[in-house]
Every structure is written in structure tokens, then in C-alpha cells.
Scaffold this motif. Sequence first.
Motif, PDB file in Angstrom:
ATOM      1  N   LEU A 134      36.110  26.556  44.792  1.00 25.54           N
ATOM      2  CA  LEU A 134      34.769  26.994  44.444  1.00 25.54           C
ATOM      3  C   LEU A 134      33.920  27.136  45.699  1.00 25.54           C
ATOM      4  O   LEU A 134      33.495  26.157  46.295  1.00 25.54           O
ATOM      5  N   THR A 135      33.703  28.356  46.098  1.00 23.20           N
ATOM      6  CA  THR A 135      32.818  28.596  47.233  1.00 23.20           C
ATOM      7  C   THR A 135      31.519  29.179  46.694  1.00 23.20           C
ATOM      8  O   THR A 135      31.424  29.504  45.517  1.00 23.20           O
ATOM      9  N   GLU A 155      30.415  31.988  47.257  1.00 20.27           N
ATOM     10  CA  GLU A 155      30.669  33.356  46.825  1.00 20.27           C
ATOM     11  C   GLU A 155      31.281  33.405  45.431  1.00 20.27           C
ATOM     12  O   GLU A 155      30.882  34.197  44.587  1.00 20.27           O
ATOM     13  N   ASN A 156      32.267  32.492  45.216  1.00 24.97           N
ATOM     14  CA  ASN A 156      32.884  32.408  43.892  1.00 24.97           C
ATOM     15  C   ASN A 156      31.849  32.135  42.823  1.00 24.97           C
ATOM     16  O   ASN A 156      31.843  32.763  41.775  1.00 24.97           O
ATOM     17  N   GLN A 168      29.725  35.014  42.109  1.00 26.21           N
ATOM     18  CA  GLN A 168      30.504  36.004  41.365  1.00 26.21           C
ATOM     19  C   GLN A 168      30.588  35.634  39.880  1.00 26.21           C
ATOM     20  O   GLN A 168      30.377  36.482  39.007  1.00 26.21           O
ATOM     21  N   ILE A 169      30.869  34.360  39.598  1.00 26.54           N
ATOM     22  CA  ILE A 169      30.953  33.897  38.209  1.00 26.54           C
ATOM     23  C   ILE A 169      29.612  34.091  37.514  1.00 26.54           C
ATOM     24  O   ILE A 169      29.540  34.611  36.396  1.00 26.54           O
ATOM     25  N   THR A 203      36.595  29.804  33.974  1.00 30.35           N
ATOM     26  CA  THR A 203      37.090  29.314  35.260  1.00 30.35           C
ATOM     27  C   THR A 203      37.463  27.840  35.178  1.00 30.35           C
ATOM     28  O   THR A 203      38.532  27.426  35.627  1.00 30.35           O
TER      29      THR A 203
END
Lengths: 325, 292
Positions: free
Chosen positions: B2-3, B5-6, B9-10, B263
Motif C-alpha cells: 500500500l503506497t 499512489e495505490n 488509485q483505490i 483490495t
Amino acid sequence: MASAFELRRRNQLIIAAAVVAVMIALPLGIKDVYIQNILVLTVMYAALSQSWNILSGYCGQISLGHALYFGIGAYASTLLFVKFGIIPWFGMAAGGIFAAAIALIVGWPCFRLGGHYFTIATIVLAEIGLILFLNWSYAGEASGLQIPVSGDSWTTFTFLRSKLPYYYFALGLAAVVWLVTYFIEDSKWGYYWRAVRENTLAAQSLGVQVFRSKMAAAAVSAFFTAIGGSFYAQFVSYIDPDSVMVFQFSLLMALPAVIGGIGTLWGPAVGAAILIPLTELTRSYMGGGGKGFDLIFYGAVIMIIALARPEGLLSLVTRTRPAPP
Amino acid sequence: MLTAENISQILMSGLLMGLIYALIAAGLSLIFGLMDVVNFAHGEFLMTAMYATFGLVVVLSLDPLILSPIVAAIMFVVGAFCYRGIIVHAMRARTNVGMVQVFATFGLAIVIRGLAQFAFTPDYRSIPKSWLGGQTLSLFGVYMPAPQLAGALASLLAFGALWLLMKKTDFGRALEATREDAGAVGLVGIDRNRVFAMGWGLGAALVGLAGAILSIFYYIHPDVGGPFALIAYVTVALGGFGSVFGALAAGVIVGIVEAISATVLQPSMKAIGIYAVYLLVVFLRPRGLFGH
């Protein structure tokens, strides 16, 4: 001195005995497995819909999630049988008790909800159950479980040659649920439930324990629905989440009671006797080729009865309400 | 992993899908607020709109995006017709009104499914080519599929138009008044049945708009409406029955919760997150987030 009310109740028992006698004799001349199949489903749905009727008809808590208890019953007896070799009769009882326990556990928060919020909660809980079973590898995930059928036996409740044993069990179940409803109707609980349905606030102010009434109705209703689920699993000898726990089942359990007369003693049986043969016959005679004629016809019948006879078809023959207010 | 960015995005995909869910739920919420009816054929309205788009694309060879107002207009007629032909009778029931409405609309849903099977067979269809299909935009490294983005924008526009309609026009005021007291509006010269029919038309037009855009990136088949309808019921209840703008907020919450649970749990269990949030909210607030 027998009052008119007591006489009417006694007459109900006599009618019930006559109906059961006719239903016992009915399949004796029928060798056609297809027709036997329809008969089994008809009495099964009469039993299931009567179970649903206890919570939703008498107590007025409209559940569209009874597929959860049906599925729990089907999976309880099947898992115990397939994984541990426990005969389905014990599995059936275990499933019924487990479903009643679940009904009490989810009822505890849900019965504080009113109207549509409650109904949507029942749908959601059944969907959660469906998803959990679809992902539960021990219970076979989406591919389900097969009940081994070695031959005709009452011990393992599996029959290959004839559908009749299944028919008589389902008839017995329908009769038992009917009797339970009959006795509850004139008991303390029966009056509590109808009071809760008609006017919850007024019932509460008169000292009816509303919450406990709803919980009792839910437990009884879930118990018998699960017994029906165990029976269905034995009858079809193969179950998967999509065949025992989908939303469609919840509607199918409610439908006969609504068609026949919701909150009445005979509504579910009358509704099932009309609806189930109609469903099966339209499916086989009009369903060929996926043209959708069966759906159009079936949907139209439901719509027309709901619109033309909101009290249910039973009201065509009874002048007074079968249940005392 | 989990960054940041992730996570963005989610959240972005959840937001876009959530706005589309809100658009699907808007019509259901509108109809419920107006006349206390839960339309169990709502998913089939969505399915009808998707097939209408598909059919028009085949016949006229226009893009679904251009056709979306036409589809909404067609669905307006379908909705108003359903009210005049069916629901008006269900409203007349004196006994167990709730169940009559449930099963009248449920029967309607099955009929519509049957008609779709008859006209289009149960096969899965899709619109092979469109302007937006398969396109993706990128904003600061966060990807946005173009059809979902269009759906989200259409949803915001529709809610904006709905707000203007309800606050600024005579029809909107009639709608609001009927919502408050359907019995009394007759006394001031508002034709209740006309308002109800318009409400059904409007509700169906909103879900029609959603269906037109959904058909760009979703398979079309007779049973496509079911799962969306279930999400719409949960969205409407979460927002508080009858609160149209509650449905907007609830739709976004549902979309984001779904994206997160896909996720955190796994994609096949993503709906559990939505259901858990619904139960949690109504257990704490038995009338939904914005219900009175």
C-alpha cells in the motif's frame, strides 16, 4: 359452551385433517416422476411459506432474507453427513437449532429497525451468508457439495427409485408447521404477534413485550425454514450456494403466502398449491429455447394477483378473516 | 504494497464507481421519497436502458454518449407508463399495501426480464466500439477509465439538474409538496397522479442515463440489473429513504468501501464491505445517514 370462535377453530382442524388425508392418497396412483417432483415441491413450499408467514405474516416483520436460514439448514445437515458421517436426521435438528440461534443473534440488532430498513437488512444478511459460503473452501466454495446416495434408505434419508418418501416427509413437515401456526394463533404469542403487526406502539403501551415477541417469531420461523433446507438438500442430493442461498429463494418463500393470503392459516398452502405447479408447468411447457415466455407469463400472474387481490386469493372464498383480530 | 499512489488509485476508482451507483440509486430514492414505494423492478429499468442503448447503437451507429439523452427520454416514457399502467393500481390496495407494491413491481421485473430474453436471447452482449471504451486518462499518476469518468460526471450533472429542478421550477415545488403531504396537494389544485407519473418518469430517466453509460463498459444481459439493484437499495437505505442527496453521499461511500474491500479482502468478497457498512450505519442510526 362452545363459542362461534371455538367452533370455527375446531372446523379448521377438521378441514386440515381432510386435506392431509387427500394429500396422502393423492400421489398413490401417480407413477410419473415429473408429477411426483411437482408434488414434493408444492408441499415443501407450503411448509416454507408457512414458516415465513409466522414472522412476516403474523408478526409483520417482512423478511426477504429467509434464504439464509434455508441455506444454513441445507449446509448443516449436508456438511455433518458428508464430513462426519452423521445421519441427516441429526443434521436436520442441528441445522434448525443453529438457524434459530442465528435468527436470535441477528434479530437482536435488526429488530430495532423499522419497515424498509429491516427488510433491506434481511436481504443484506442473506447476501453476506451467500458470499461467505461462496468463498468457504471447506464447504466446497461455489462448486458445492454432493450427498452420496447409495440406495433407498430411511436412515440416510436418500431414495433413488421413488420420490414418494420425500413427498410424505415434506407433507408431514407442512402439517407440523401448520399445526404449530394453528396453536400459536390462539396462544399468548399469537395475540402478541398480531398486536405488534397492527400497531407496535399501541402494543407496547398495553404491555406487550415487543422485542421478545419478534425474537420468538424469528426463532420459530428460522427453525422450520432450516428444516425445509435440510430436506431440500436430501431431496436434490446436491447443493451449492447459488442453488440454496440466493435472493430468489427468499422471494419464492414469501410469494405463496402473499398470493394465498398473508398472515392467514391457509394462505401459504393455497398459494403454494396454485403457484408451484404453475411455475413448474410454465417452465417445462413455455421455457424451451430460452425465449422467456415462461418468465413473462409467471411475472404477469404474480403482478395481476397482487394488484387484483391484495388480500390474497383465500379472500375469494372466506367472508370473514380466518384469524381473530 | 500500500503506497500513497495505490491508495489514491483505490479512492479514485471507488469515487468514480460510487458516483455511478449514486446515479443508479437517485431514481429509486426519488420515487421512494415521493410515494413510499420501493420499486423492485429498478434493476430491470437499468437493464432495459442498457439494451435500449445497445439497440440504438446497432441501428443508428451513433456513440452511446450521444445516445444517452435519448435513452433517458425513452426511459422517462417507460417509467411514466409503468406508473399509469401498474403502480397506480398498486396504490389503491387497502390491505397489506407494502407487500402488494413489492410483488407488483417484482412481477413487473420478471416480465421485463422475460421480454428481454425474448427480444435479445439470454446471450451476453457488449458494445464493441465507442469513443470512450478502453480509454484511460491519467492525472498525477492516478488512472481514470474514461467511461467511468464520464459516468461520474454525468452523475454530478444529473444531481445538479435535479437540484435545480426541485428548487427552481413549479414542477419541482409540486414534487416537494406531494412528498410532504400527498393528500393535501389535491386541495391546492395539484394533480397528484400527474406528479407521481412524472416522478416515475424522472426516476426511470435517471437510471436510464446510468444504463446508457454503463453499457459502454459492462456486459449486457437479461439478469444484469440484479446486483446493481441490490447496491441501489443499500445505497438508498444508507442515505436515508427518500433523501435524494443522501443517496449521492451514500453512493460515494458505497463505491469507496467497495474499492477498499476488493483490495483488503478479495475481489469476490467486495460486496461484504458494502453490506457491513450498511448494517453498521443502520444499527447506529436506524434511519440511515440523512433520513428524518
